[in-house]
Design an enzyme around this catalytic site. Sequence first.
Site, PDB file in Angstrom:
ATOM      1  CG  PHE A  10      -1.551   1.237   1.634  1.00  0.00           C
ATOM      2  CD1 PHE A  10      -2.173   2.061   0.705  1.00  0.00           C
ATOM      3  CD2 PHE A  10      -1.540   1.641   2.981  1.00  0.00           C
ATOM      4  CE1 PHE A  10      -2.760   3.263   1.085  1.00  0.00           C
ATOM      5  CE2 PHE A  10      -2.118   2.829   3.374  1.00  0.00           C
ATOM      6  CZ  PHE A  10      -2.723   3.641   2.427  1.00  0.00           C
ATOM      7  CB  ILE A  11       2.848   3.015   2.597  1.00  0.00           C
ATOM      8  CG1 ILE A  11       1.660   2.968   3.558  1.00  0.00           C
ATOM      9  CG2 ILE A  11       3.542   4.372   2.699  1.00  0.00           C
ATOM     10  CD1 ILE A  11       2.035   3.062   5.029  1.00  0.00           C
ATOM     11  CB  THR A  34       3.170 -11.201   1.288  1.00  0.00           C
ATOM     12  OG1 THR A  34       2.698  -9.849   1.439  1.00  0.00           O
ATOM     13  CG2 THR A  34       4.643 -11.286   1.681  1.00  0.00           C
ATOM     14  CB  ILE A  58      13.703  -7.630   3.222  1.00  0.00           C
ATOM     15  CG1 ILE A  58      12.726  -8.121   4.302  1.00  0.00           C
ATOM     16  CG2 ILE A  58      13.032  -6.649   2.274  1.00  0.00           C
ATOM     17  CD1 ILE A  58      12.359  -7.046   5.324  1.00  0.00           C
ATOM     18  CB  ALA A  80       9.683  -5.119   3.007  1.00  0.00           C
ATOM     19  CB  THR A 132       3.953   1.893  13.060  1.00  0.00           C
ATOM     20  OG1 THR A 132       2.710   2.116  13.703  1.00  0.00           O
ATOM     21  CG2 THR A 132       4.668   0.776  13.829  1.00  0.00           C
ATOM     22  CG  ASP A 133       0.937   5.795  15.424  1.00  0.00           C
ATOM     23  OD1 ASP A 133       0.782   4.607  15.067  1.00  0.00           O
ATOM     24  OD2 ASP A 133       0.008   6.640  15.377  1.00  0.00           O
ATOM     25  CD  GLU A 134      -0.443   0.082  15.165  1.00  0.00           C
ATOM     26  OE1 GLU A 134      -0.506  -1.008  15.738  1.00  0.00           O
ATOM     27  OE2 GLU A 134      -1.101   0.379  14.163  1.00  0.00           O
ATOM     28  CE1 TYR A 158       3.215  -3.551  11.653  1.00  0.00           C
ATOM     29  CE2 TYR A 158       1.885  -2.181  13.111  1.00  0.00           C
ATOM     30  CZ  TYR A 158       2.689  -2.319  11.991  1.00  0.00           C
ATOM     31  OH  TYR A 158       2.993  -1.214  11.219  1.00  0.00           O
ATOM     32  CE  LYS A 162       7.324  -1.279  11.109  1.00  0.00           C
ATOM     33  NZ  LYS A 162       7.898  -1.407   9.743  1.00  0.00           N
TER      34      LYS A 162
HETATM   35  P1  NAD Z   1       1.425  -3.583   3.282  1.00  0.00           P
HETATM   36  O1  NAD Z   1       1.129  -4.775   4.103  1.00  0.00           O
HETATM   37  O2  NAD Z   1       0.343  -3.008   2.423  1.00  0.00           O
HETATM   38  O3  NAD Z   1       2.665  -3.879   2.318  1.00  0.00           O
HETATM   39  C1  NAD Z   1       3.798  -4.567   2.740  1.00  0.00           C
HETATM   40  C2  NAD Z   1       4.619  -4.933   1.509  1.00  0.00           C
HETATM   41  O4  NAD Z   1       5.802  -5.601   1.949  1.00  0.00           O
HETATM   42  C3  NAD Z   1       3.883  -5.891   0.552  1.00  0.00           C
HETATM   43  O5  NAD Z   1       4.064  -5.465  -0.783  1.00  0.00           O
HETATM   44  C4  NAD Z   1       4.577  -7.232   0.801  1.00  0.00           C
HETATM   45  O6  NAD Z   1       4.584  -8.066  -0.347  1.00  0.00           O
HETATM   46  C5  NAD Z   1       5.977  -6.778   1.172  1.00  0.00           C
HETATM   47  N1  NAD Z   1       6.689  -7.774   1.997  1.00  0.00           N
HETATM   48  C6  NAD Z   1       6.228  -8.424   3.101  1.00  0.00           C
HETATM   49  N2  NAD Z   1       7.162  -9.266   3.576  1.00  0.00           N
HETATM   50  C7  NAD Z   1       8.243  -9.134   2.765  1.00  0.00           C
HETATM   51  C8  NAD Z   1       9.539  -9.714   2.744  1.00  0.00           C
HETATM   52  N3  NAD Z   1       9.902 -10.625   3.668  1.00  0.00           N
HETATM   53  N4  NAD Z   1      10.408  -9.343   1.784  1.00  0.00           N
HETATM   54  C9  NAD Z   1      10.041  -8.441   0.835  1.00  0.00           C
HETATM   55  N5  NAD Z   1       8.837  -7.857   0.809  1.00  0.00           N
HETATM   56  C10 NAD Z   1       7.949  -8.190   1.758  1.00  0.00           C
HETATM   57  O7  NAD Z   1       1.978  -2.500   4.315  1.00  0.00           O
HETATM   58  P2  NAD Z   1       1.834  -0.909   4.297  1.00  0.00           P
HETATM   59  O8  NAD Z   1       0.575  -0.521   4.972  1.00  0.00           O
HETATM   60  O9  NAD Z   1       2.126  -0.403   2.931  1.00  0.00           O
HETATM   61  O10 NAD Z   1       3.034  -0.524   5.273  1.00  0.00           O
HETATM   62  C11 NAD Z   1       4.344  -0.290   4.773  1.00  0.00           C
HETATM   63  C12 NAD Z   1       5.261   0.044   5.928  1.00  0.00           C
HETATM   64  O11 NAD Z   1       4.785   1.193   6.618  1.00  0.00           O
HETATM   65  C13 NAD Z   1       5.343  -1.063   6.976  1.00  0.00           C
HETATM   66  O12 NAD Z   1       6.677  -1.148   7.416  1.00  0.00           O
HETATM   67  C14 NAD Z   1       4.436  -0.588   8.093  1.00  0.00           C
HETATM   68  O13 NAD Z   1       4.867  -1.090   9.344  1.00  0.00           O
HETATM   69  C15 NAD Z   1       4.618   0.914   7.994  1.00  0.00           C
HETATM   70  N6  NAD Z   1       3.480   1.722   8.453  1.00  0.00           N
HETATM   71  C16 NAD Z   1       2.224   1.467   7.992  1.00  0.00           C
HETATM   72  C17 NAD Z   1       1.163   2.289   8.403  1.00  0.00           C
HETATM   73  C18 NAD Z   1      -0.240   2.059   7.886  1.00  0.00           C
HETATM   74  O14 NAD Z   1      -1.173   2.735   8.348  1.00  0.00           O
HETATM   75  N7  NAD Z   1      -0.466   1.207   6.921  1.00  0.00           N
HETATM   76  C19 NAD Z   1       1.394   3.333   9.292  1.00  0.00           C
HETATM   77  C20 NAD Z   1       2.709   3.566   9.753  1.00  0.00           C
HETATM   78  C21 NAD Z   1       3.742   2.756   9.315  1.00  0.00           C
HETATM   79  P1  TYD Z   2      -6.535  -1.086  11.417  1.00  0.00           P
HETATM   80  O1  TYD Z   2      -6.933  -0.479  10.108  1.00  0.00           O
HETATM   81  O2  TYD Z   2      -6.395  -2.573  11.515  1.00  0.00           O
HETATM   82  O3  TYD Z   2      -5.194  -0.349  11.873  1.00  0.00           O
HETATM   83  P2  TYD Z   2      -4.406  -0.400  13.305  1.00  0.00           P
HETATM   84  O4  TYD Z   2      -4.891  -1.531  14.098  1.00  0.00           O
HETATM   85  O5  TYD Z   2      -3.000  -0.576  12.840  1.00  0.00           O
HETATM   86  O6  TYD Z   2      -4.662   0.923  13.945  1.00  0.00           O
HETATM   87  O7  TYD Z   2      -7.593  -0.662  12.509  1.00  0.00           O
HETATM   88  C1  TYD Z   2      -7.858   0.715  12.777  1.00  0.00           C
HETATM   89  C2  TYD Z   2      -8.811   0.775  13.947  1.00  0.00           C
HETATM   90  O8  TYD Z   2     -10.071   0.217  13.534  1.00  0.00           O
HETATM   91  C3  TYD Z   2      -8.357  -0.070  15.133  1.00  0.00           C
HETATM   92  O9  TYD Z   2      -8.713   0.618  16.343  1.00  0.00           O
HETATM   93  C4  TYD Z   2      -9.155  -1.349  15.011  1.00  0.00           C
HETATM   94  C5  TYD Z   2     -10.444  -0.901  14.354  1.00  0.00           C
HETATM   95  N1  TYD Z   2     -11.103  -1.887  13.467  1.00  0.00           N
HETATM   96  C6  TYD Z   2     -12.467  -2.146  13.606  1.00  0.00           C
HETATM   97  O10 TYD Z   2     -13.152  -1.557  14.468  1.00  0.00           O
HETATM   98  N2  TYD Z   2     -13.043  -3.054  12.758  1.00  0.00           N
HETATM   99  C7  TYD Z   2     -12.329  -3.719  11.812  1.00  0.00           C
HETATM  100  O11 TYD Z   2     -12.921  -4.574  11.093  1.00  0.00           O
HETATM  101  C8  TYD Z   2     -10.938  -3.428  11.670  1.00  0.00           C
HETATM  102  C9  TYD Z   2     -10.110  -4.127  10.627  1.00  0.00           C
HETATM  103  C10 TYD Z   2     -10.366  -2.498  12.504  1.00  0.00           C
END
Ligand code: NAD
Ligand code: TYD
Length: 355
Positions: A10-11, A34, A58, A80, A132-134, A158, A162
């Site tokens: 995604f990102i 994946t 990776i 990743a 992440t902020d988590e 998770y 991280k």
């Molecule tokens: P995502 O799950 O959509 O994408 C992860 C990508 O990594 C996928 O394309 C997957 O194929 C690849 N991947 C997984 N395991 C791998 C491996 N072993 N080797 C190579 N590639 C691999 O995740 P995202 O939401 O795009 O998040 C990207 C990064 O940003 C992550 O590190 C996540 O912790 C961080 N992040 C995400 C959020 C969010 O809200 N989504 C917020 C803050 C930080």
């Molecule tokens: P999520 O998108 O899984 O992100 P994160 O857990 O990393 O913050 O969830 C965002 C918030 O939404 C989290 O408080 C959990 C809640 N949530 C629901 O209430 N219902 C759902 O089906 C999902 C996936 C998440």
Amino acid sequence: MILVTGGAGFIGSNFVLQWLAKGDEPVVNLDKLTYAGNLRNLDSLRGDARHIFVKGDIDDPKLVAQLLREHQPRALVNFAAESHVDRSILGPAEFVRTNIHGSFNLLEAARAYWDGLAGEAKSGFRFLQVSTDEVYGSLAATDAPFRETTAYAPNSPYAASKAAADHMVRAYHHTYGLPTLTTNCSNNYGPFQFPEKLIPLVILNALAGKPIPVYGDGKNVRDWLYVDDHCSGIRRVLEAGRPGEVYNIGGNSEKANIEVVQTLCAVLGELRPAAKPYASLISYVKDRPGHDRRYAIDAGKIRGELGWQPAENFAGGMRKTVEWYLANAEWTRQVSSGEYQQWMNANYEARGAAA
Ligand code: NAD
Ligand code: TYD
């Protein structure tokens, strides 16, 4: 050129698209593809010589060393990861392998590569860890937002994976001098987000007339940032961040989950009117174990030091996101088949919600 990992997720895919829209510096994109990785996210780059895609892990030392040797990148940006909290609760092993060991493997390979550089190539190299902020844990309603100095207190597998990687990144700077950067960002939303996460899941379930599952009392709070803004923040940190430093990235948009869900239902009702209000599909389900109550980010450091701030606000970003999912039904149809259905059954049946 730069080496990006996880650039089909995604990102990462939003980042690669933004990077190549803003300049011509090539990107090598290492992704294992994946369930969360999808080359369709990068369809618009087909035939574009500036984007070199490599399918791989990776956590593969030989492959990563070879890519660094062959392409001589000036930076490595690590997106990743296994990224979904609920999956980490049902199966943490892959989170340990990819997020901890995979990041360690990248650090080791980058250290060996960087050791062999000289002059400006050496001083200019950057290893940027996207985090992440988590990692900071959970806030009470009146607590001050997370700062870069907030002590780590990860609560989910998770978040713990991280946090472990962030600590290794810190150690590689402190011990070996590797020029690292770490960004800790709040919840992202926008195009190409896999529909296991709250916002796309709500949009897809609502459009399909299925129950919209809200965990617990729906009052857990997240800070929401439009994905383009996260990508611009990472570009800014890569460009001007100080090696060894951590930068929090946030959207100044704290919302309770139920408010997010209601906003989505209202926007959908406007753009795709239905016989019954979408909000009538809202269904409170069993809570996530250990569910963090509130995340909030103080983004004062990146704003003050690097002049970055989000361009999008919550209302505008949510509308754009709904519009994107409505316009990209084929993308969502493709990602919602197969493995996705199994996940929906695994995660929601136990919560008493129909998938
Ligand atoms: P995502 O799950 O959509 O994408 C992860 C990508 O990594 C996928 O394309 C997957 O194929 C690849 N991947 C997984 N395991 C791998 C491996 N072993 N080797 C190579 N590639 C691999 O995740 P995202 O939401 O795009 O998040 C990207 C990064 O940003 C992550 O590190 C996540 O912790 C961080 N992040 C995400 C959020 C969010 O809200 N989504 C917020 C803050 C930080
Ligand atoms: P999520 O998108 O899984 O992100 P994160 O857990 O990393 O913050 O969830 C965002 C918030 O939404 C989290 O408080 C959990 C809640 N949530 C629901 O209430 N219902 C759902 O089906 C999902 C996936 C998440």
